[in-house]
Design a protein around this motif. Structure first.
Motif, short mmCIF file in Angstrom:
data_model
loop_
_atom_site.label_atom_id
_atom_site.label_comp_id
_atom_site.label_asym_id
_atom_site.label_seq_id
_atom_site.Cartn_x
_atom_site.Cartn_y
_atom_site.Cartn_z
N LEU A 31 0.70 -1.08 0.03
CA LEU A 31 -0.04 -0.15 -0.05
C LEU A 31 0.92 1.35 -0.10
O LEU A 31 0.31 2.21 -0.56
CB LEU A 31 -1.01 0.17 1.05
N PRO A 32 2.05 1.28 0.79
CA PRO A 32 2.73 2.61 0.39
C PRO A 32 3.19 2.95 -0.84
O PRO A 32 3.38 2.12 -1.85
CB PRO A 32 4.06 2.25 1.42
N PRO A 33 2.94 4.22 -0.93
CA PRO A 33 3.24 4.87 -2.52
C PRO A 33 4.57 4.61 -3.37
O PRO A 33 4.61 4.87 -4.29
CB PRO A 33 2.67 6.30 -2.39
N ASP A 34 5.48 4.43 -2.29
CA ASP A 34 6.78 4.54 -2.97
C ASP A 34 7.80 3.68 -2.15
O ASP A 34 7.49 3.10 -1.16
CB ASP A 34 7.45 5.99 -2.87
N PRO A 35 9.01 3.31 -2.95
CA PRO A 35 10.02 2.64 -2.23
C PRO A 35 10.39 2.72 -0.82
O PRO A 35 10.62 1.97 0.02
CB PRO A 35 11.16 2.41 -3.46
N HIS A 36 10.68 4.07 -0.66
CA HIS A 36 11.09 4.55 0.77
C HIS A 36 9.99 4.14 1.74
O HIS A 36 10.47 3.72 2.74
CB HIS A 36 11.42 5.94 0.66
N ALA A 37 8.71 4.54 1.39
CA ALA A 37 7.73 4.03 2.43
C ALA A 37 7.64 2.37 2.71
O ALA A 37 7.41 2.02 3.78
CB ALA A 37 6.45 4.69 2.01
N ARG A 38 7.69 1.87 1.23
CA ARG A 38 7.63 0.21 1.78
C ARG A 38 8.68 -0.14 2.43
O ARG A 38 8.60 -1.06 3.27
CB ARG A 38 7.64 -0.42 0.24
N THR A 91 18.32 6.89 -2.30
CA THR A 91 18.62 6.69 -3.76
C THR A 91 18.13 7.82 -4.47
O THR A 91 16.97 8.45 -3.70
CB THR A 91 17.61 5.44 -4.01
N PRO A 92 18.74 8.31 -5.43
CA PRO A 92 18.08 9.47 -6.16
C PRO A 92 16.79 9.50 -6.65
O PRO A 92 16.38 8.34 -7.05
CB PRO A 92 19.29 9.44 -7.55
N ASN A 93 15.92 10.53 -6.73
CA ASN A 93 14.78 10.65 -7.19
C ASN A 93 14.58 9.85 -8.42
O ASN A 93 15.33 10.13 -9.53
CB ASN A 93 14.50 12.08 -7.35
N GLY A 97 12.53 3.40 -7.95
CA GLY A 97 11.36 3.32 -8.55
C GLY A 97 11.23 2.58 -9.92
O GLY A 97 10.51 2.11 -10.54
N ARG A 98 12.43 2.39 -10.38
CA ARG A 98 12.60 2.10 -11.62
C ARG A 98 12.47 0.50 -11.76
O ARG A 98 13.15 -0.23 -10.64
CB ARG A 98 14.17 2.26 -12.42
N THR A 99 12.07 -0.41 -12.78
CA THR A 99 11.79 -1.40 -12.70
C THR A 99 12.74 -2.31 -13.65
O THR A 99 12.86 -3.52 -13.91
CB THR A 99 10.32 -1.87 -13.34
N SER A 100 13.61 -1.51 -14.31
CA SER A 100 14.70 -2.18 -15.17
C SER A 100 15.80 -1.59 -15.08
O SER A 100 16.12 -0.85 -14.36
CB SER A 100 14.23 -2.16 -16.64
#
Length: 100
Positions: A31-38, A91-93, A97-100
């Motif tokens: 549910l958290p919106p971004d990698p940092h929150a997860r 991690t830089p903005n 969030g990149r998947t590849s």
């Protein structure tokens, strides 16, 4: 390479963990919106498990007590979760969030 190929499969499912509990844990992570929150959620969950084993080791529970070896292994897991959280924090903005 996908996430599924980098995580070894579980040898077997532990039936003592209810489907409802697994669903709640999965929901807490996704549910958290971004990698940092997860990563914060994951770190918190692992730290709570580690604290629980530390409590169990200090109890008078006899054969059910956590061993030093078990705690050492859990501390490695907790450190890995903490390191993951730091990587996602610094991690830089957009990079996390990149998947590849």
């Amino acid at each position: 390479m996908t996430a599924e190929t980098t995580v070894p499969p579980l040898a077997e499912f532990d039936p003592s963990i209810s489907g409802e509990l697994l669903d709640a844990l999965i929901e807490a992570v996704v549910l958290p919106p971004d990698p940092h929150a997860r990563s914060a959620v994951i770190c918190t969950l692992v730290q709570e498990m580690c604290s629980t084993l530390e409590f169990l080791q200090g109890s008078e529970n006899g054969s059910g007590r956590a061993t030093d070896y078990e705690l050492s292994s859990m501390h490695q897991l907790a450190r890995a979760a903490y390191d993951h959280r730091l990587r996602m924090t610094f991690t830089p903005n957009g990079q996390a969030g990149r998947t590849s």
